[in-house]
Design a protein around this motif. Sequence first.
Motif, short mmCIF file in Angstrom:
data_model
loop_
_atom_site.label_atom_id
_atom_site.label_comp_id
_atom_site.label_asym_id
_atom_site.label_seq_id
_atom_site.Cartn_x
_atom_site.Cartn_y
_atom_site.Cartn_z
N ALA A 205 0.84 -1.20 0.00
CA ALA A 205 0.00 0.00 0.00
C ALA A 205 0.88 1.24 0.00
O ALA A 205 1.97 1.25 0.57
CB ALA A 205 -0.91 0.00 1.21
N ASN A 206 0.39 2.31 -0.66
CA ASN A 206 1.22 3.51 -0.76
C ASN A 206 0.41 4.78 -0.59
O ASN A 206 -0.83 4.78 -0.69
CB ASN A 206 1.96 3.53 -2.10
CG ASN A 206 1.02 3.71 -3.27
OD1 ASN A 206 0.69 4.83 -3.66
ND2 ASN A 206 0.55 2.60 -3.85
N PRO B 110 -3.09 -9.97 9.80
CA PRO B 110 -4.24 -9.08 9.99
C PRO B 110 -3.84 -7.61 10.15
O PRO B 110 -4.52 -6.72 9.62
CB PRO B 110 -4.89 -9.62 11.27
CG PRO B 110 -4.45 -11.04 11.36
CD PRO B 110 -3.06 -11.05 10.81
N ILE B 111 -2.74 -7.38 10.87
CA ILE B 111 -2.29 -6.00 11.07
C ILE B 111 -1.74 -5.42 9.78
O ILE B 111 -1.99 -4.26 9.44
CB ILE B 111 -1.23 -5.95 12.20
CG1 ILE B 111 -1.86 -6.40 13.52
CG2 ILE B 111 -0.66 -4.54 12.33
CD1 ILE B 111 -0.90 -6.44 14.68
N VAL B 112 -1.00 -6.22 9.03
CA VAL B 112 -0.47 -5.76 7.74
C VAL B 112 -1.61 -5.39 6.80
O VAL B 112 -1.59 -4.35 6.13
CB VAL B 112 0.43 -6.85 7.10
CG1 VAL B 112 0.81 -6.45 5.67
CG2 VAL B 112 1.68 -7.07 7.94
N SER B 113 -2.64 -6.22 6.77
CA SER B 113 -3.81 -5.94 5.91
C SER B 113 -4.53 -4.69 6.36
O SER B 113 -4.94 -3.85 5.53
CB SER B 113 -4.77 -7.13 5.94
OG SER B 113 -4.15 -8.29 5.43
N LEU B 114 -4.68 -4.51 7.67
CA LEU B 114 -5.40 -3.36 8.22
C LEU B 114 -4.68 -2.06 7.92
O LEU B 114 -5.28 -1.09 7.47
CB LEU B 114 -5.58 -3.53 9.72
CG LEU B 114 -6.37 -2.42 10.44
CD1 LEU B 114 -7.79 -2.33 9.89
CD2 LEU B 114 -6.39 -2.66 11.94
N GLY C 76 -2.47 -1.57 5.59
CA GLY C 76 -2.49 -1.38 4.14
C GLY C 76 -3.79 -0.77 3.68
O GLY C 76 -3.79 0.13 2.83
N PHE C 77 -4.89 -1.22 4.26
CA PHE C 77 -6.19 -0.65 3.94
C PHE C 77 -6.24 0.83 4.34
O PHE C 77 -6.73 1.68 3.59
CB PHE C 77 -7.30 -1.42 4.66
CG PHE C 77 -8.66 -0.81 4.52
CD1 PHE C 77 -9.39 -0.94 3.35
CD2 PHE C 77 -9.21 -0.08 5.58
CE1 PHE C 77 -10.65 -0.35 3.22
CE2 PHE C 77 -10.46 0.51 5.47
CZ PHE C 77 -11.18 0.36 4.29
N GLY C 78 -5.71 1.14 5.54
CA GLY C 78 -5.71 2.53 6.00
C GLY C 78 -4.89 3.44 5.12
O GLY C 78 -5.32 4.54 4.75
N LEU C 79 -3.69 2.98 4.73
CA LEU C 79 -2.82 3.79 3.89
C LEU C 79 -3.45 4.00 2.51
O LEU C 79 -3.43 5.11 1.97
CB LEU C 79 -1.47 3.09 3.76
CG LEU C 79 -0.27 3.94 3.31
CD1 LEU C 79 -0.03 5.08 4.29
CD2 LEU C 79 0.99 3.06 3.23
N ASN D 58 -4.82 7.51 0.67
CA ASN D 58 -4.30 7.84 -0.66
C ASN D 58 -5.42 8.12 -1.67
O ASN D 58 -5.20 8.84 -2.64
CB ASN D 58 -3.40 6.71 -1.17
CG ASN D 58 -2.62 7.09 -2.41
OD1 ASN D 58 -1.95 8.11 -2.43
ND2 ASN D 58 -2.73 6.27 -3.45
N HIS D 59 -6.60 7.57 -1.45
CA HIS D 59 -7.69 7.72 -2.41
C HIS D 59 -8.55 8.97 -2.19
O HIS D 59 -9.38 9.29 -3.02
CB HIS D 59 -8.60 6.48 -2.38
CG HIS D 59 -8.06 5.33 -3.18
ND1 HIS D 59 -7.25 4.36 -2.63
CD2 HIS D 59 -8.17 5.01 -4.50
CE1 HIS D 59 -6.92 3.48 -3.56
NE2 HIS D 59 -7.46 3.85 -4.70
N PHE D 60 -8.34 9.66 -1.07
CA PHE D 60 -9.18 10.82 -0.77
C PHE D 60 -8.30 12.05 -0.54
O PHE D 60 -7.55 12.11 0.43
CB PHE D 60 -10.05 10.55 0.46
CG PHE D 60 -11.08 9.48 0.24
CD1 PHE D 60 -12.30 9.78 -0.37
CD2 PHE D 60 -10.84 8.17 0.64
CE1 PHE D 60 -13.25 8.79 -0.58
CE2 PHE D 60 -11.78 7.18 0.43
CZ PHE D 60 -13.00 7.49 -0.18
N ASP D 61 -8.42 13.02 -1.44
CA ASP D 61 -7.60 14.22 -1.35
C ASP D 61 -7.84 15.00 -0.06
O ASP D 61 -6.94 15.65 0.47
CB ASP D 61 -7.88 15.14 -2.54
CG ASP D 61 -7.24 14.62 -3.82
OD1 ASP D 61 -6.47 13.64 -3.74
OD2 ASP D 61 -7.52 15.18 -4.90
N VAL D 62 -9.06 14.94 0.47
CA VAL D 62 -9.35 15.69 1.69
C VAL D 62 -8.51 15.18 2.86
O VAL D 62 -8.00 15.97 3.68
CB VAL D 62 -10.86 15.60 2.04
CG1 VAL D 62 -11.28 14.16 2.33
CG2 VAL D 62 -11.19 16.51 3.22
#
Length: 389
Positions: free
Chosen positions: A89-90, A360-364, A366-369, A373-377
């Motif tokens: 995730a980036n 589970p933590i890596v997935s979580l 990654g989802f947060g990051l 990244n998908h929301f400019d706000v």
Amino acid sequence: MTKQFDVIIIGGGVVGLTAALALADYYEHIAVIDAHALCPEQLNDSMRVLALNQTSKELLTKLNIWPALKPCEATPYRHMRVWDGLSGANLKLDTQLQAQTELGHIVQDNALKRTLLTQAHAHDHIALIDNTPIEKVSVLDEGCKLISDTQCWQAKLLLVADGAESVVRSQLGVTIWRYDYHQKALVATVKTSKPHQHTAYQIFTPTGPLAFLPLASKNECSIVWSTTPKHAETLKNLAADEFNQALTQAFESHLGDVELQSTRLTFPLIMRHTKQYAGHNWLLLGDAAHTIHPLAGLGLNLGLADVLSWLKCSERRAIDKPFALQKALKAYQRDRKAHVLPLIMLLGSLKTLFLQSASPIVSLRGFGLSSVNHFDVFKKILMKSADTL
């Protein structure tokens, strides 16, 4: 004989000198006292670089420090790329999000300090007293008194900015909350086969974050590799070719092949936070008050924010009004605690979160990051927070 000053600043580093120049518009008699030399020509060569945000640049511009820096001494970065080495995730940040020409600058530490020293030496309101350790500090009803082995000074206000292991802070009896991050940072200058394109990069590896910070040459970067103490020492002692290979691999070849251009230095990473930012006629600034993890590149910005906070909290000539001075000191303490402590907790949590390897933590994370990244706000909030310390 006791020499009298309006303000005495202990510590002639970047934060202390910036405070002196900022206060020189208000007071005619300011002293900067340091245990080491305060001569621009005697600065040792250093590979250390500093990440400065827009607020810090604005402060240095007002003090005529920024215009005196050469273009090669302050490299702008216009993009940031952060990613998780395990989840992939980036997060991407760019100037167009805030309609700015740059997100910040990477500045050579010695160049900035040399410019500050040159300006301070030339200022009629500032006296630089070097190679003079302070042996005793006394807090008086109306000021503070300082004694060295040969001299004595008194001032209405004392600013303490003599670093993380502050001697004067200890003499004032101020206690520090201290936490070992159990990491060391390795710093070096490297050459890359691909241009950095004025981008600051950071990858979270399983042992800690690795940052590539752009320098004036399009193919040169300063690296900060935070990792376990044992790994850091191993990296430091590797042959150059082996180190180049390890670094290229850890950075996932984002800038192609990497070649070491300097010596490698390591230093321990320790969080410090003072339990008291100000007292009767004195206050703490910079590393004397706090040190944080370098993963966000906010260390010096936090110190310069201390200077801005004091300028905001204090009235003009506040030292001539005892009640106003004590009120300003209390306001400064409230402001810095409100800003610094949450940041320390956040950085510590992020450091711990990205060291976890459980699926589970890596997935979580990654989802947060990816969500940020998908929301400019969210990106704008993040960027604004980094500028308002």
